[in-house]
Design a protein around this motif. Sequence first.
Motif, PDB file in Angstrom:
ATOM      1  N   ALA A 257       1.417  -0.720  -0.757  1.00 27.76           N
ATOM      2  CA  ALA A 257       0.171  -0.053   0.182  1.00 27.76           C
ATOM      3  C   ALA A 257       0.817   1.386  -0.067  1.00 27.76           C
ATOM      4  O   ALA A 257       0.131   2.502  -0.907  1.00 27.76           O
ATOM      5  N   GLU A 258       1.804   1.028   0.913  1.00 29.38           N
ATOM      6  CA  GLU A 258       2.875   2.109   0.991  1.00 29.38           C
ATOM      7  C   GLU A 258       3.445   2.241  -0.319  1.00 29.38           C
ATOM      8  O   GLU A 258       3.581   3.623  -1.003  1.00 29.38           O
ATOM      9  N   GLY A 259       3.834   1.153  -0.700  1.00 28.35           N
ATOM     10  CA  GLY A 259       5.058   1.469  -2.380  1.00 28.35           C
ATOM     11  C   GLY A 259       3.571   1.563  -3.126  1.00 28.35           C
ATOM     12  O   GLY A 259       4.239   3.100  -4.006  1.00 28.35           O
ATOM     13  N   LYS A 260       2.478   1.698  -3.316  1.00 28.28           N
ATOM     14  CA  LYS A 260       1.870   2.129  -4.755  1.00 28.28           C
ATOM     15  C   LYS A 260       2.169   3.618  -4.559  1.00 28.28           C
ATOM     16  O   LYS A 260       1.408   4.255  -4.867  1.00 28.28           O
ATOM     17  N   HIS A 261       1.468   4.375  -3.151  1.00 34.76           N
ATOM     18  CA  HIS A 261       1.066   5.948  -3.109  1.00 34.76           C
ATOM     19  C   HIS A 261       3.340   6.353  -2.948  1.00 34.76           C
ATOM     20  O   HIS A 261       2.762   6.970  -3.913  1.00 34.76           O
ATOM     21  N   ASP A 262       3.986   5.655  -2.750  1.00 35.51           N
ATOM     22  CA  ASP A 262       5.204   6.155  -3.465  1.00 35.51           C
ATOM     23  C   ASP A 262       5.652   6.449  -5.356  1.00 35.51           C
ATOM     24  O   ASP A 262       5.677   7.184  -5.311  1.00 35.51           O
TER      25      ASP A 262
ATOM     26  N   LEU B 244       2.650   5.949  -6.988  1.00 30.94           N
ATOM     27  CA  LEU B 244       1.515   7.908  -7.441  1.00 30.94           C
ATOM     28  C   LEU B 244       2.759   8.992  -8.088  1.00 30.94           C
ATOM     29  O   LEU B 244       2.504   9.788  -8.408  1.00 30.94           O
ATOM     30  N   GLY B 245       2.912   8.693  -6.395  1.00 29.24           N
ATOM     31  CA  GLY B 245       3.955  10.351  -6.710  1.00 29.24           C
ATOM     32  C   GLY B 245       5.040  10.680  -7.563  1.00 29.24           C
ATOM     33  O   GLY B 245       5.433  11.690  -8.429  1.00 29.24           O
ATOM     34  N   LEU B 246       5.675   9.298  -7.007  1.00 30.12           N
ATOM     35  CA  LEU B 246       6.324   9.556  -8.294  1.00 30.12           C
ATOM     36  C   LEU B 246       6.321   9.960 -10.258  1.00 30.12           C
ATOM     37  O   LEU B 246       6.629  10.665 -10.448  1.00 30.12           O
ATOM     38  N   ALA B 247       5.487   9.422 -10.276  1.00 32.18           N
ATOM     39  CA  ALA B 247       4.310   9.483 -11.585  1.00 32.18           C
ATOM     40  C   ALA B 247       3.358  11.326 -11.724  1.00 32.18           C
ATOM     41  O   ALA B 247       3.995  11.412 -12.959  1.00 32.18           O
ATOM     42  N   ALA B 248       2.990  10.916 -10.827  1.00 30.51           N
ATOM     43  CA  ALA B 248       3.250  12.944 -10.974  1.00 30.51           C
ATOM     44  C   ALA B 248       4.471  13.700 -10.954  1.00 30.51           C
ATOM     45  O   ALA B 248       4.107  14.247 -12.150  1.00 30.51           O
ATOM     46  N   ASP B 249       5.438  13.939 -10.406  1.00 34.24           N
ATOM     47  CA  ASP B 249       6.452  13.978 -10.817  1.00 34.24           C
ATOM     48  C   ASP B 249       6.903  13.957 -12.218  1.00 34.24           C
ATOM     49  O   ASP B 249       7.238  15.291 -12.389  1.00 34.24           O
ATOM     50  N   ASP B 250       7.204  12.937 -12.412  1.00 34.47           N
ATOM     51  CA  ASP B 250       7.524  12.180 -14.190  1.00 34.47           C
ATOM     52  C   ASP B 250       6.932  13.052 -14.704  1.00 34.47           C
ATOM     53  O   ASP B 250       7.455  13.887 -15.503  1.00 34.47           O
ATOM     54  N   GLN B 251       5.107  13.212 -14.787  1.00 31.15           N
ATOM     55  CA  GLN B 251       4.480  14.449 -15.341  1.00 31.15           C
ATOM     56  C   GLN B 251       4.880  15.983 -15.437  1.00 31.15           C
ATOM     57  O   GLN B 251       4.880  16.587 -16.544  1.00 31.15           O
ATOM     58  N   ALA B 252       5.242  16.427 -14.365  1.00 31.13           N
ATOM     59  CA  ALA B 252       4.939  17.728 -13.970  1.00 31.13           C
ATOM     60  C   ALA B 252       6.219  17.991 -14.475  1.00 31.13           C
ATOM     61  O   ALA B 252       6.117  18.901 -15.467  1.00 31.13           O
ATOM     62  N   LEU B 253       7.936  16.935 -14.663  1.00 32.97           N
ATOM     63  CA  LEU B 253       9.061  17.661 -14.934  1.00 32.97           C
ATOM     64  C   LEU B 253       8.851  17.616 -16.604  1.00 32.97           C
ATOM     65  O   LEU B 253       9.736  18.352 -17.729  1.00 32.97           O
ATOM     66  N   ALA B 254       8.251  16.624 -17.092  1.00 30.06           N
ATOM     67  CA  ALA B 254       7.564  16.627 -18.373  1.00 30.06           C
ATOM     68  C   ALA B 254       7.075  17.720 -18.798  1.00 30.06           C
ATOM     69  O   ALA B 254       7.177  18.141 -20.595  1.00 30.06           O
ATOM     70  N   GLY B 255       6.122  18.900 -18.072  1.00 29.56           N
ATOM     71  CA  GLY B 255       5.537  19.868 -19.088  1.00 29.56           C
ATOM     72  C   GLY B 255       4.382  19.527 -18.998  1.00 29.56           C
ATOM     73  O   GLY B 255       3.618  20.083 -19.494  1.00 29.56           O
ATOM     74  N   LEU B 256       4.116  18.406 -18.154  1.00 27.95           N
ATOM     75  CA  LEU B 256       2.768  18.218 -18.593  1.00 27.95           C
ATOM     76  C   LEU B 256       1.142  19.140 -18.530  1.00 27.95           C
ATOM     77  O   LEU B 256       1.408  19.167 -16.584  1.00 27.95           O
TER      78      LEU B 256
END
Length: 342
Positions: free
Chosen positions: A37-42, A44-56
Motif C-alpha cells: 500500500a505504501e509502495g503504490k502511493h510512493d 503514484l507520487g513519482l508518476a505525478a512528479d515525472d508528468q510535472a517535470l515533463a511539463g504536462l
Amino acid sequence: MTALLPTSIVGSLPKPAWLAEPEKLWSPWKLEGEVLAEGKHDALGLAADDQALAGLDIVSDGEQTRQHFVTTFIEHLDGVDFENRETVRIRDRYDASVPTVVGPVSRRRPVFVDDAKALRARTDRPIKWALPGPMTMIDTLADRHYGSREELAWEFAAILNQEARELEAAGVDIIQFDEPAFNVFFDDVREWGVAALERAAEGLRSETVVHICYGYGIKANNDWKATLGDEWRQYEESFPLLQQSTIDTVSLECHHSHVPVELIGLLRGKKVMVGAIDVASDVVETPEEVAATLRSVLPYVDADKLLPSTNCGMAPLAREVARGKMAALSAGAAIVRAELAG
C-alpha cells in the motif's frame, strides 16, 4: 493549466521495478500488505512528479495503484468471483483468463478515492482519473448470472457513477472512461453503449472524457491492427453518436495510426484529446513530429478544443522511454501553441 492545447497522458505509466515487473501488462506486485500500500502511493507520487517535470498540464495517477485498468476496479465489487476464472475472447482479439460474475454486482466502498486524494495532495495542477467504461468491463469478464450484456452494462454504469461522484468530491477535475470496446462492438455501441456511458457520467460537474483506442502496444493488438488495412475507419461508427452525447471530450488514437484524420471532423463541437504519441514503439518522438500531428488535425477540431495526448497507456514501455515521450508531447504542443499565438 495552459488555456490552449493542455497536455496529458491517456492512462498508464510504467511502474518502478521495485513495485512490479517492468515492461509487462498484468504484472504481479512484488510487495505485500502495508508495504505494498505504501509502495503504490510512493509510485503514484513519482508518476505525478515525472508528468510535472515533463511539463504536462494535466496530471494523472499513471495507474500506479492498479494491476490492470479494468480488473483492479472489478476486484473490489461484490458478485464477481476471482477464483472461479474462465477463458474468454477479449475484444474478439485474444484469449485471457478472467473472473466470473456469479451474482448481483455492487460496490461496498470507494475503490480509488484514497488514491485520488493522495494525487490531489501531490500537485496543484488539474488531475485526471481513468475508470473502465461499462462495455469494456463486460468484455473483461465471464457472466454466469445476468445473461445479458446490456443488463450488466447498466449495473456497471450505476456503480461507475457512484465512484465517479466520489472521485469528483475528492478533487478530481477530469474523469475519463476507457472504452476500447467501442472500436469492436458497433451494434452494442449504437443500441446501448453510449447510453450506458452517459449513465456512468450522469450528474458530474467534472469534465468527462471517453477514451477509445486500438489498444496497448502488445503483440495481440499489433497483429490485429495489421489486419485492418490502409484505413482504420472504426471511429466512423462511434464518433457521430458521441458528438451528440453528453460526454465532454473524446480521446482517440492518431499518431502512426491509419485513422483518416478527417474522421475527427465528425466530433466538431466536442473537445478532442488527440493521441500524438505512439505507445506501440520504443522510439521517442521528436517535438516536431508531435507538432506535425497536431497541425494535421487542426482543420478538423478547433484549437481551443484540442488536447494533445498519448495514443494509449504506456505501462509496457521502459520508464525512460515514457519520460522521453511525455517531454516530447509537452515540447511539441508548445511549438504549435506558439504558432497559434503568433
